[in-house]
Write a protein that holds these residues in place. Structure first.
Motif, PDB file in Angstrom:
ATOM      1  N   LEU A  25      23.961  95.848  26.934  1.00 28.83           N
ATOM      2  CA  LEU A  25      25.296  95.384  26.567  1.00 28.83           C
ATOM      3  C   LEU A  25      25.823  94.391  27.604  1.00 28.83           C
ATOM      4  N   GLN A  26      26.799  93.589  27.178  1.00 30.67           N
ATOM      5  CA  GLN A  26      27.520  92.721  28.098  1.00 30.67           C
ATOM      6  C   GLN A  26      28.731  93.481  28.638  1.00 30.67           C
ATOM      7  N   PRO A  27      29.183  93.170  29.855  1.00 37.14           N
ATOM      8  CA  PRO A  27      30.363  93.866  30.383  1.00 37.14           C
ATOM      9  C   PRO A  27      31.582  93.756  29.477  1.00 37.14           C
ATOM     10  N   ASP A  28      31.702  92.628  28.752  1.00 34.70           N
ATOM     11  CA  ASP A  28      32.852  92.447  27.868  1.00 34.70           C
ATOM     12  C   ASP A  28      32.497  92.721  26.410  1.00 34.70           C
ATOM     13  N   VAL A  29      31.575  93.648  26.185  1.00 37.28           N
ATOM     14  CA  VAL A  29      31.122  93.961  24.826  1.00 37.28           C
ATOM     15  C   VAL A  29      32.316  94.279  23.928  1.00 37.28           C
ATOM     16  N   ALA A  30      32.261  93.817  22.689  1.00 36.64           N
ATOM     17  CA  ALA A  30      33.343  94.061  21.738  1.00 36.64           C
ATOM     18  C   ALA A  30      33.346  95.519  21.300  1.00 36.64           C
ATOM     19  N   VAL A  31      34.530  96.074  21.177  1.00 34.05           N
ATOM     20  CA  VAL A  31      34.652  97.460  20.737  1.00 34.05           C
ATOM     21  C   VAL A  31      34.026  97.644  19.361  1.00 34.05           C
ATOM     22  N   ALA A  32      34.202  96.661  18.483  1.00 32.45           N
ATOM     23  CA  ALA A  32      33.647  96.753  17.128  1.00 32.45           C
ATOM     24  C   ALA A  32      32.127  96.852  17.161  1.00 32.45           C
ATOM     25  N   GLN A  33      31.484  96.165  18.103  1.00 30.70           N
ATOM     26  CA  GLN A  33      30.030  96.245  18.215  1.00 30.70           C
ATOM     27  C   GLN A  33      29.583  97.646  18.603  1.00 30.70           C
ATOM     28  N   VAL A  34      30.277  98.240  19.539  1.00 32.19           N
ATOM     29  CA  VAL A  34      29.942  99.610  19.961  1.00 32.19           C
ATOM     30  C   VAL A  34      30.133 100.584  18.807  1.00 32.19           C
ATOM     31  N   ARG A  35      31.210 100.386  18.065  1.00 27.76           N
ATOM     32  CA  ARG A  35      31.505 101.284  16.942  1.00 27.76           C
ATOM     33  C   ARG A  35      30.504 101.093  15.803  1.00 27.76           C
ATOM     34  N   ASP A  36      30.253  99.846  15.396  1.00 29.03           N
ATOM     35  CA  ASP A  36      29.461  99.594  14.194  1.00 29.03           C
ATOM     36  C   ASP A  36      27.962  99.682  14.434  1.00 29.03           C
TER      37      ASP A  36
ATOM     38  N   THR B  60      36.904 103.727  20.271  1.00 26.25           N
ATOM     39  CA  THR B  60      36.306 102.648  19.481  1.00 26.25           C
ATOM     40  C   THR B  60      36.828 102.603  18.053  1.00 26.25           C
ATOM     41  N   SER B  61      37.495 103.649  17.601  1.00 23.16           N
ATOM     42  CA  SER B  61      37.995 103.636  16.225  1.00 23.16           C
ATOM     43  C   SER B  61      39.107 102.620  16.037  1.00 23.16           C
ATOM     44  N   ASP B  62      39.908 102.390  17.084  1.00 24.32           N
ATOM     45  CA  ASP B  62      41.015 101.443  16.949  1.00 24.32           C
ATOM     46  C   ASP B  62      41.188 100.526  18.160  1.00 24.32           C
ATOM     47  N   GLY B  63      40.310 100.667  19.180  1.00 24.78           N
ATOM     48  CA  GLY B  63      40.391  99.809  20.350  1.00 24.78           C
ATOM     49  C   GLY B  63      41.465 100.186  21.348  1.00 24.78           C
TER      50      GLY B  63
END
Length: 726
Positions: free
Chosen positions: A366-377, A405-408
């Protein structure tokens, strides 16, 4: 798989030589990352097996012959062999993923045994298509065909009752199509990780992404066939212990536990095996599973007349991904510190067994600034831990945050400031990682608090049982005890391999006996049930904090204090950040007479968990009383304030009496007598079962008299007499 068989001696010797050659190949490989102790373990069990002494391979003999334990070794108490076996299995898995992937023989240590197995494999057989006979069935009705299975797959994909959380559908489509294409033998955790989750070729079993998604898929399939799919013509299942699906006509009954391909099922055939003659047989996964359930069922009471639908070994708890921390500074130490901190977190957090932490490979990808949506999906994880490191001169600041991760939303964040002039870099890394792990993952931490407020709806109640257990421990009421006991008994009946639940149930049974909470009539007695459940928990997971806490406490109240404290030392070394464990161990040390050390550990536990320490405030008050610090004792007992817990009032009575607060002492004594009228009548036994020293018992008796409780005449003489008994 190698089985005992009547073979010619020449062939037998040849097979032995091949197995020994494979053993040497493993032990000499730089990719076999086992410790010296684990290497001795492997060499010992292989040689014993090949020499015809496989019946002798037991935990006791391994402990004595390999690890140098004395002949009084008890595998039920000392889990050294189970821990080493678990590590050895993982080392063998990693070896065969890398250097050993083309080796002619696969050496394994099956779970539940220490007798090795030897699987011969032939490269020429790899990728072989299934033969027509493999796809035939012995039932009158032919098994589902390819068109039937693909139609069912499409039916499920179109159903609103078949959710697409994470990569559930992609996972199912992949494994089904691989089987139908004749590549079922290729379906492994490694191939799924690369094909579905886009991991790189360095993927190892340390990354649990495939296991977590497989568990999710099994639950989705179970729910689908209970509701929308109950009348569908074809049933698709993913048996536990593997990732190869099986297909049945839905009208054909199927087992509720592990399903194995059999008559009426389609499953990919494995590559033909070369048979070798060591004197052992591999027990099929379904048989092992059934035996485990029977052992669990008979060992610790009968929790259900039949095993519930959808029985599985463990429920899923909350899942957490650790993103690499960002380097926000320009100092030379920043990058080193950033990488080291992430590694420390990956070590500290998985020690808390109530949560599941994705492995190192997932984090580093992962990147340090990974998107929450990526972790969730893509990963399906519920929580993301991220942060950054900023260095300036000798100052280092770490910022950590926990994200839902459900809503950030940010559930928790904290800054940690340190100075390199006062402490070295590695000490700072370890300290910050411990503080972060304790804050978010301990039994009363951020994740547990969030889940209490918003419990996950799809785990059938098992995880909620663990949350209920911690709520009970915070107030110790008889009403909550009954509910938690019932919940945990259902949980272990449904999930027989759930070590955390077994450990919690052990403590609940113990409270039934030591506190007289909701006692059940019949046998075995509560203290026996407690010890049985604790041993079951440690057999399942030797390094589980709650299991070791339960074993320590059960041994203590079963009059084995020395063994109890030894287990406590081991447990604390395994997870020094667990405040529930630290508080309980401090309590056992204190009651066993080590009041000063016990008080120190209790102070540490309470400082890390100030909101939910009522019981431990009470024990800390008792320690202060024994250390003749009356002011501290009074302050701590007032902080405990467990009004519905009977023993709170008797401890308060002796503390107030010693502090010359006689009116308060008498009031507490009267309250206690109303709640536990049997306690004082059996005072000597109650003190003995708690392993108080004779001198401590005499002091307590004097304070009880001073508080006005009806202690029998001659109690001091009886207690003193026990000191000189042969």
């Amino acid at each position: 798989m190698m089985h005992s068989a009547d073979v010619k001696e020449k062939s037998f010797r040849h097979s032995q030589a091949m197995c020994r050659e494979q053993l040497g190949r493993i032990l000499s490989s730089g990719d076999f990352d086992a410790t010296d102790r684990e290497r001795r373990f492997l060499h010992y069990v292989v040689e014993e097996c090949l020499s015809g002494r496989d019946a002798r391979i037991k935990a006791y003999t391994i402990a004595v012959d390999v690890f140098g334990r004395v002949d009084t070794f008890d595998p039920q108490v000392d889990p050294i062999v189970r821990i080493a076996a678990s590590h050895l299995r993982r080392s063998l898995e990693r070896y065969y993923l890398k250097a050993g992937k083309s080796d002619p023989i696969v050496v394994g240590i099956p779970t539940g045994s220490y007798v090795p197995t030897f699987l011969g494999r032939s490269p020429a057989d790899e990728g072989a298509a299934p033969r027509a006979s493999d796809l035939s069935a012995t039932l009158d009705r032919p098994p589902p065909g390819r068109d039937d299975i693909r139609a069912q797959l499409e039916r499920m994909a179109l159903s609103a009752d078949f959710p697409n959380a994470g990569r559930t559908r992609a996972f199912l489509n992949y494994v089904v199509e691989e089987v139908l294409a004749g590549r079922g033998d290729r379906i492994k955790g490694y191939s799924i990780a690369l094909e579905i989750f886009k991991r790189n070729e360095g993927f190892t079993q340390d990354d649990p992404v495939v296991r977590i998604e497989a568990a999710r898929l099994r639950r989705v399939l179970e729910r689908y066939y209970l509701v929308a799919g109950q009348n569908d013509p074809v049933r698709i299942d993913l048996p536990k212990g593997g990732y190869i699906p099986v297909f049945n006509w839905n009208a054909v009954p199927s087992s509720e536990g592990d399903k194995v391909a059999g008559p009426g099922s389609v499953a990919a055939p494995s590559a033909p095996e070369q048979r070798f003659p060591p004197r052992l047989r591999f027990i099929g996964a379904a048989v092992v599973f059934a035996v485990a359930i029977v052992v669990a069922y008979w060992t610790v009471g009968r929790y259900a007349s039949t095993l519930p639908a959808g029985l599985s070994l463990k429920p899923d708890g909350p899942t957490l991904v650790i993103a690499p921390f960002a380097n926000l500074g320009s100092e030379p130490n920043s990058e080193l510190y950033t990488k080291g901190l992430t590694e420390e977190l990956l070590t500290a957090l998985p020690r808390f067994k109530e949560i599941k932490v994705f492995g190192r490979e997932t984090s580093t990808a992962l990147q340090p600034d990974v998107a929450v949506a990526q972790v969730r999906d893509e990963l399906g994880a519920q929580y993301l831990l991220a942060g950054g490191v900023r260095a300036s001169g000798t100052r280092i600041r770490v910022t950590a945050r926990l994200v839902d991760t459900s809503d950030g939303s940010i559930l928790w964040s904290r800054d940690y400031d340190n100075d390199l002039q006062s402490r070295d870099l590695f000490t700072i890394q370890s300290d910050v990682a411990s503080k972060v792990a304790t804050a978010i993952a301990q039994p009363y931490g951020v994740i547990a608090h969030v889940d209490v407020v918003n419990a996950p709806p799809d785990d059938l109640g098992a995880y909620e049982c663990t949350l209920g257990f911690y709520a009970y421990r915070a107030d110790l009421t008889v009403e909550r005890h009954a509910k938690v006991r019932e919940c945990l008994e259902r949980a272990v009946a449904r999930y027989p391999g759930y070590a955390t639940a077994w450990g919690m149930l052990s403590i609940i049974y113990l409270d039934e006996g030591r506190f007289q909470f909701n006692p059940k009539v019949g046998s075995p007695a509560p203290l026996q049930r407690s010890l049985q459940a604790a041993r079951r928990a440690t057999q399942l997971e030797p390094d589980n904090s709650r299991a070791l806490q339960a074993l320590m406490t059960a041994l203590f109240f079963n009059r084995q204090p020395d063994e109890a404290l030894r287990v406590g030392e081991q447990a604390l070394a395994a997870n020094p950040n667990d405040t529930e464990l630290k508080g309980e161990f401090g309590t056992r040390l204190a009651m066993g007479g080590q009041w000063e050390r016990g008080a120190t550990l209790l102070d540490e536990a309470l400082s890390l968990n100030p909101r939910n320490g009522g019981y431990y405030h009470g024990t800390r008050a008792l320690a202060a009383y024994m250390l003749r610090d009356n002011r501290k004792a009074v302050a701590e007992i007032k902080q405990a304030d467990l009004q519905k817990f009977p023993l709170f009032h008797v401890v308060a009575a002796v503390i107030f009496a010693e502090a010359d607060m006689i009116a308060d002492a008498q009031l507490e004594g009267e309250t206690f007598m109303r709640m536990r009228p049997d306690f004082i009548a059996n005072l000597e036994e109650e003190l003995n079962v708690r392993n108080f020293r004779v001198s401590d018992q005499l002091r307590l008796v004097a304070s009880l008299r001073k508080a006005g409780l009806p202690v029998a005449d001659g109690m001091e003489a009886s207690i003193s007499h026990s000191l000189v008994k042969p």
